[in-house]
Design an enzyme around this catalytic site. Sequence first.
Site, PDB file in Angstrom:
ATOM      1  N   ASP A  50      -3.967 -11.387  11.196  1.00 49.79           N
ATOM      2  CA  ASP A  50      -3.844 -10.215  12.232  1.00 49.79           C
ATOM      3  C   ASP A  50      -5.027  -9.465  12.378  1.00 49.79           C
ATOM      4  O   ASP A  50      -5.379  -8.672  11.591  1.00 49.79           O
ATOM      5  CB  ASP A  50      -2.677  -9.492  11.456  1.00 49.79           C
ATOM      6  CG  ASP A  50      -1.356  -9.824  11.658  1.00 49.79           C
ATOM      7  OD1 ASP A  50      -1.215 -11.163  11.457  1.00 49.79           O
ATOM      8  OD2 ASP A  50      -0.266  -9.157  11.827  1.00 49.79           O
ATOM      9  N   LYS A  94       0.113  -7.930  19.184  1.00 53.69           N
ATOM     10  CA  LYS A  94       0.930  -6.824  18.293  1.00 53.69           C
ATOM     11  C   LYS A  94       0.514  -5.679  18.692  1.00 53.69           C
ATOM     12  O   LYS A  94      -0.497  -5.290  19.159  1.00 53.69           O
ATOM     13  CB  LYS A  94       0.349  -7.289  16.897  1.00 53.69           C
ATOM     14  CG  LYS A  94       1.102  -6.267  15.720  1.00 53.69           C
ATOM     15  CD  LYS A  94       0.399  -6.828  14.474  1.00 53.69           C
ATOM     16  CE  LYS A  94       0.936  -5.887  13.293  1.00 53.69           C
ATOM     17  NZ  LYS A  94       0.057  -6.159  12.209  1.00 53.69           N
ATOM     18  N   LYS A 136       4.696  -9.130  18.612  1.00 59.03           N
ATOM     19  CA  LYS A 136       4.952  -8.405  17.188  1.00 59.03           C
ATOM     20  C   LYS A 136       4.927  -6.883  17.360  1.00 59.03           C
ATOM     21  O   LYS A 136       3.610  -6.567  17.475  1.00 59.03           O
ATOM     22  CB  LYS A 136       4.068  -8.978  16.285  1.00 59.03           C
ATOM     23  CG  LYS A 136       4.211  -8.253  14.828  1.00 59.03           C
ATOM     24  CD  LYS A 136       3.631  -8.900  13.734  1.00 59.03           C
ATOM     25  CE  LYS A 136       3.616  -8.319  12.412  1.00 59.03           C
ATOM     26  NZ  LYS A 136       2.650  -8.730  11.334  1.00 59.03           N
TER      27      LYS A 136
END
Length: 318
Positions: A155, A218, A254
Site C-alpha cells: 500500500d 485506496k 479500497k
Amino acid sequence: MSARNPGMELDLAWVSRVRVNQPAVLRRAQQVQTRRAVKKEWQAAWLLKAVTCIDLTTLSGDDTPSNVRRLCFKAKHPIRDDLMESMGMQDKGITSAAVCVYPSRVCDAVKALKAAKCNIPVASVATGFPAGQTPLKTRLEEVRLAVEDGASEIDIVINRTLALTAQWEALYDEIRQFREACGEAHMKTILAVGELGSFSNIYKASLVAMMAGSDFIKTSTGKEGVNATFPVAIVMVRAIREYFWKTGVKVGFKPAGGISSAKDSLLWLSLIKEELGEEWLSPALFRLGASSLLSDIERQIFHYVTGRYAAYHDLPMA
C-alpha cells in the site's frame, strides 16, 4: 487478487478533460447513506461477505510481534467458531482478505501466518507512510525491503504535493517506479483524499494512479482529518468505471479510515454493487481497510445467532 493492471501511457488530455458535478455527487452520496439495511439471514450473509474483504490492520507506534501474531490469528478465525457452526459456515474458509502492517512488522506477520498454516496475504504500507514526504530513493527502498520480507501486497502513498500542484507527469513517474519496485506484489495506491482539495483533483489523481499501473486505488491512510467518505468514494469508483470502459482493465477499490460499524460495511458493499457491479464484490477487487470493523461485525453475527447482544467477555479481542 485480480489480474495485474499493466497501466498505460500517461494521457494528459484525458486528465485535463475531467469535470466533477459536485452537487450530483453529494446527492448520490446521500441516497447511499439513507438506504434501508437488509435484515436477518440476508444481513448475516452480507456481513460474512464483508469479513472476506477486510484488510485487518494494525498501524500503531506500539505494534509488537505479539499483537501482530494475535492479529494474524484473528484474520484466520475472524468469527468465533461456534457461531460459524451455528450458521453452517464452518467449512467455507471464511478469513480476512489480508493482514496489513508496517514494513518492520512484515516478517512477524509472515511468520505468524505460516505457523497458522494459512495463505492469507500480508500487505505492507510503504513509501513514507502516511505523509509520503521522504526522499524518493528512500521510498523505493522501503517498497523493495517489504517485498523481500514477504509482503505480497504493498500500500503505497502518493506525494500529495504533486497532485495539489498539478504535476501529473511527475506523479505518474513516481508511481511507475513504485510499481516496478513492487515486482510481483500487487500495488494499492493511497490518494489521501482528505488532503487533495477537490473532487476534480481526486478524480484526476485516481486516473493517473491507474494509468501508472495501480492494481487498487485506496482512499486514505486513516491518519488524515477526512478519510473514507461516500462522496469521495463515488468520485473514485466512477474513475475506476471510466478506466475500465476505456481500457478493459479492472482496478480494485479500497476505502480506509473511519469504517468501524457493521452498518457501514453494508453500505459500502451496496455502493460497490450499484456503481461497479457484482464482479467487484470480491477481495480481488474490493477491500475494506479497518482495525475495529471486524469486532462490530462479530457482535452483529453473535446477535443473529443467539438473539442477544454480546457482553465484552463473550467475544475475543482482535
